[in-house]
Design a protein around this motif. Structure first.
Motif, PDB file in Angstrom:
ATOM      1  N   LEU A 145       4.364  33.322 -17.481  1.00 21.45           N
ATOM      2  CA  LEU A 145       4.950  33.777 -16.217  1.00 21.45           C
ATOM      3  C   LEU A 145       5.009  35.304 -16.158  1.00 21.45           C
ATOM      4  CD1 LEU A 145       7.813  31.200 -15.540  1.00 21.45           C
ATOM      5  CD2 LEU A 145       5.723  31.528 -14.233  1.00 21.45           C
ATOM      6  N   PHE A 146       5.222  35.940 -17.289  1.00 25.24           N
ATOM      7  CA  PHE A 146       5.228  37.400 -17.301  1.00 25.24           C
ATOM      8  C   PHE A 146       3.830  37.959 -17.025  1.00 25.24           C
ATOM      9  CE2 PHE A 146       9.526  37.539 -18.636  1.00 25.24           C
ATOM     10  CZ  PHE A 146       9.948  38.832 -18.455  1.00 25.24           C
ATOM     11  N   GLU A 147       2.822  37.283 -17.552  1.00 22.75           N
ATOM     12  CA  GLU A 147       1.440  37.700 -17.271  1.00 22.75           C
ATOM     13  C   GLU A 147       1.127  37.507 -15.793  1.00 22.75           C
ATOM     14  OE1 GLU A 147      -2.458  38.955 -17.448  1.00 22.75           O
ATOM     15  OE2 GLU A 147      -0.765  39.306 -18.809  1.00 22.75           O
ATOM     16  N   GLU A 148       1.589  36.403 -15.223  1.00 21.36           N
ATOM     17  CA  GLU A 148       1.414  36.146 -13.783  1.00 21.36           C
ATOM     18  C   GLU A 148       2.081  37.253 -12.961  1.00 21.36           C
ATOM     19  OE1 GLU A 148       4.051  33.430 -11.171  1.00 21.36           O
ATOM     20  OE2 GLU A 148       2.467  32.127 -11.975  1.00 21.36           O
ATOM     21  N   ASP A 157      18.350  42.989 -23.122  1.00 19.28           N
ATOM     22  CA  ASP A 157      17.049  42.528 -23.600  1.00 19.28           C
ATOM     23  C   ASP A 157      16.188  41.968 -22.472  1.00 19.28           C
ATOM     24  OD1 ASP A 157      17.714  43.269 -26.150  1.00 19.28           O
ATOM     25  OD2 ASP A 157      18.320  41.256 -26.788  1.00 19.28           O
ATOM     26  N   GLN A 158      16.809  41.204 -21.576  1.00 23.90           N
ATOM     27  CA  GLN A 158      16.054  40.630 -20.462  1.00 23.90           C
ATOM     28  C   GLN A 158      15.527  41.724 -19.533  1.00 23.90           C
ATOM     29  OE1 GLN A 158      15.072  37.635 -19.903  1.00 23.90           O
ATOM     30  NE2 GLN A 158      16.273  36.368 -21.283  1.00 23.90           N
ATOM     31  N   ALA A 159      16.386  42.660 -19.183  1.00 22.15           N
ATOM     32  CA  ALA A 159      15.974  43.745 -18.294  1.00 22.15           C
ATOM     33  C   ALA A 159      14.864  44.574 -18.930  1.00 22.15           C
ATOM     34  CB  ALA A 159      17.178  44.622 -17.963  1.00 22.15           C
ATOM     35  N   GLN A 160      14.983  44.812 -20.222  1.00 23.71           N
ATOM     36  CA  GLN A 160      13.971  45.597 -20.936  1.00 23.71           C
ATOM     37  C   GLN A 160      12.618  44.874 -20.943  1.00 23.71           C
ATOM     38  OE1 GLN A 160      14.641  46.545 -25.199  1.00 23.71           O
ATOM     39  NE2 GLN A 160      14.707  48.672 -24.493  1.00 23.71           N
ATOM     40  N   ALA A 161      12.639  43.549 -21.069  1.00 22.14           N
ATOM     41  CA  ALA A 161      11.397  42.772 -21.065  1.00 22.14           C
ATOM     42  C   ALA A 161      10.672  42.912 -19.728  1.00 22.14           C
ATOM     43  CB  ALA A 161      11.705  41.301 -21.343  1.00 22.14           C
ATOM     44  N   GLN A 175       9.071  46.385 -19.456  1.00 18.45           N
ATOM     45  CA  GLN A 175       7.875  46.549 -20.279  1.00 18.45           C
ATOM     46  C   GLN A 175       6.647  45.891 -19.661  1.00 18.45           C
ATOM     47  OE1 GLN A 175       9.324  44.918 -23.954  1.00 18.45           O
ATOM     48  NE2 GLN A 175      10.317  46.824 -24.609  1.00 18.45           N
ATOM     49  N   SER A 176       6.856  44.949 -18.736  1.00 22.66           N
ATOM     50  CA  SER A 176       5.734  44.233 -18.119  1.00 22.66           C
ATOM     51  C   SER A 176       5.319  44.837 -16.782  1.00 22.66           C
ATOM     52  CB  SER A 176       6.092  42.758 -17.919  1.00 22.66           C
ATOM     53  OG  SER A 176       6.318  42.131 -19.158  1.00 22.66           O
ATOM     54  N   VAL A 177       6.276  45.254 -15.988  1.00 21.53           N
ATOM     55  CA  VAL A 177       5.982  45.878 -14.689  1.00 21.53           C
ATOM     56  C   VAL A 177       6.843  47.125 -14.533  1.00 21.53           C
ATOM     57  CG1 VAL A 177       5.240  43.773 -13.500  1.00 21.53           C
ATOM     58  CG2 VAL A 177       7.664  44.366 -13.551  1.00 21.53           C
ATOM     59  N   ALA A 191      18.801  49.673 -19.676  1.00 19.66           N
ATOM     60  CA  ALA A 191      17.559  49.093 -20.191  1.00 19.66           C
ATOM     61  C   ALA A 191      16.359  49.454 -19.333  1.00 19.66           C
ATOM     62  CB  ALA A 191      17.696  47.575 -20.282  1.00 19.66           C
ATOM     63  N   THR A 192      16.524  49.446 -18.020  1.00 17.57           N
ATOM     64  CA  THR A 192      15.402  49.729 -17.119  1.00 17.57           C
ATOM     65  C   THR A 192      15.280  51.213 -16.789  1.00 17.57           C
ATOM     66  OG1 THR A 192      16.788  49.369 -15.151  1.00 17.57           O
ATOM     67  CG2 THR A 192      15.612  47.457 -16.027  1.00 17.57           C
ATOM     68  N   LYS A 193      16.334  51.974 -17.098  1.00 17.51           N
ATOM     69  CA  LYS A 193      16.377  53.400 -16.722  1.00 17.51           C
ATOM     70  C   LYS A 193      16.086  53.556 -15.231  1.00 17.51           C
ATOM     71  CE  LYS A 193      15.263  55.321 -21.270  1.00 17.51           C
ATOM     72  NZ  LYS A 193      15.430  54.057 -21.997  1.00 17.51           N
TER      73      LYS A 193
END
Length: 476
Positions: A201-204, A231-235, A238-240, A265-267
């Motif tokens: 789903l992250f790749e999508e 951790d979730q926000a950081q993930a 890192q993807s978008v 986390a997202t800055k």
């Protein structure tokens, strides 16, 4: 209200420090330990809390403070500034421009309220003259398109999606192209909710972003997410290219500290908060007034703006006059309730006033010690006459009692002359504030001198609206 408990705990820690005869190292450490405990219990990430405590100790070096410095005020100001720093990454997000096409992509966890938030975001801009449109690129969740279609239809916002196509990238591209051709200036792409462990789903999500090239990616976060927020926000970051955060369900009773962690986390800045289920329960987020309200210090300018938004100009003096008299009757409640409710939840509105931290709002249990107002037989007659249950009448009286306590604290509010409210809100300074605030509020601030010092410290009158609840007292 989310974070109300946190705000109340921090306020109490600061107040206990202010009540101390002498501000020494032990008093400072006790205060900071109480604040640290409150932040951790509210699910703020440990590193953020530890860094905040270190920064405050560095700023407030009691040994280096010369005689005559107001140690209480310096400590309180440091706490305020550090909380603001956590919520303010120091850079603004992309801001859509009316008349120029912008693509905004929404991402977030499953169940965060993302689809509803997409519609709220569109509706907010529609009311301000934008031409928004919604694209449902969520093909993972059953019923996602139906939900978006229902929301969009209710708000009269054009939408695009498909029951047949399973490729979210194709749907997103087709929808964006269609609405660009229709000259929509705000195209909002809703995506599937996902979890950081769901690689596919992250790749999508990344592919949808590459295909639509959004001007802004907004991370939608449920205020109750807790310790997993960072951790979730950081993930997602890192993807978008997450550029902004919207925090939902701020009207609940979650601890809410995860909201602070997500920003770190997202800055990326929080730009809106969702304050209820209805379409218009959606607020622009402004860091300093939010922290001020969180700590029970109010946001007077915001309160005046709320009145101007929902009360017709010719009725504003009447409403303010009733507030200033401090006398609250059932008839006043009947006449004014709808106007006040349009401003937002009662606790949220009154948290804009100094000393009205959401945690301190009266809970309003019915007090039977005032038989002159309503006795048992009269309650039964009213229930029968209105075709309602006795319990409902009792609940109405409970709400009246609660609001009456709040209303009474406004006694002494000075009334601006007709037509002067807008100017008062724009040009508020210490002189204006001293004339408008009820005497007890001004006393909490430390009088005219305390008010002037506070505004000078912050360098902006608007930033200091109503911040007096915690900053009274002299130097040590």
């Amino acid at each position: 209200m989310v974070l109300a408990e946190l705000g109340g705990s921090i306020s109490r820690a600061l107040q206990q420090m202010s009540n101390a005869t002498v501000i020494d190292e032990k008093v400072l450490n006790d205060c900071l330990n109480d604040i640290t405990r409150a932040l951790l219990q509210s699910d703020v990430q440990f590193k953020l809390v530890r860094d905040m405590q270190t920064n405050i100790k560095h700023i407030v070096n009691l040994d280096d403070l010369a005689a005559g410095h107001n140690k209480r005020r310096i400590i309180q100001q440091a706490v305020f500034n550090e909380l603001c720093k956590i919520l303010d990454p120091g850079k603004p997000s992309f801001t859509p421009k009316k008349g120029k096409t912008s693509v905004v992509m929404f991402v977030g966890l499953q169940g965060s309220g993302k689809t509803t938030t997409c519609t709220k975001y569109a509706y907010y801009h529609q009311k301000k003259g934008w031409k928004p449109a919604l694209v449902c690129a969520d093909t993972f969740r059953a019923g996602a398109f139906d939900q978006l279609k229902q929301n969009a239809t209710k708000a009269k916002i054009p939408f695009y999606g498909s029951y047949m196509e399973s490729d979210p990238v194709k749907i997103a591209v087709e929808g964006v192209e269609r609405f660009k051709e229709e000259n929509c200036d705000l195209i909002i792409v809703d995506t599937s909710g996902r979890h950081k462990q769901e690689t596919a789903l992250f790749e999508e999500m990344r592919q949808v972003s590459e295909a639509t090239k959004p001007d802004l990616v907004i991370f939608v976060m449920d205020s109750s997410i807790g310790q997993a927020a960072f951790d979730q926000a950081q993930a997602f970051k890192q993807s978008v290219a997450v550029g902004a955060v919207i925090v939902t369900k701020m009207d609940g009773h979650a601890k809410g500290g995860g909201a602070l962690s997500a920003v770190a986390a997202t800055k990326s800045p929080v730009i809106f908060i969702g304050t209820g289920e209805h379409m218009d329960e959606f607020e622009v987020f402004d860091v300093k007034p939010f922290v001020s309200r969180l700590l029970g210090m109010g946001d007077w300018s915001g309160f005046m703006d709320k009145i101007q938004e929902v009360v017709p100009m010719d009725q504003q003096p009447e409403l303010l006059q009733k507030l200033s008299e401090g006398n609250f009757t059932l008839r006043i409640m009947y006449e004014q309730f709808q106007k006040i409710l349009k401003m937002g939840p009662i606790s949220q509105v009154f948290s804009m006033l100094p000393g009205f931290g959401a945690e301190l709002m009266p809970k309003g249990q019915l007090d039977s010690s005032n038989p002159k107002l309503m006795n048992e037989s009269r309650i039964m007659r009213i229930a029968r006459g209105a075709g309602r249950q006795i319990r409902e009448v009792m609940e109405m009286m409970e709400e009246y009692k609660r609001l009456a306590k709040i209303w009474s604290k406004m006694k002494g509010l000075k009334i601006p002359k007709k037509g002067e409210m807008s100017a008062l809100s724009r040009n508020m300074n210490a002189q204006h504030m001293s004339k408008v605030l009820p005497p007890q509020m001004l006393k909490q601030i430390g009088g005219m001198g305390g008010l002037q010092n506070l505004m000078k410290q912050m360098g902006s009158a608007k930033d200091m609206m109503g911040m007096g609840g915690l900053f009274g007292g002299g130097g040590d």
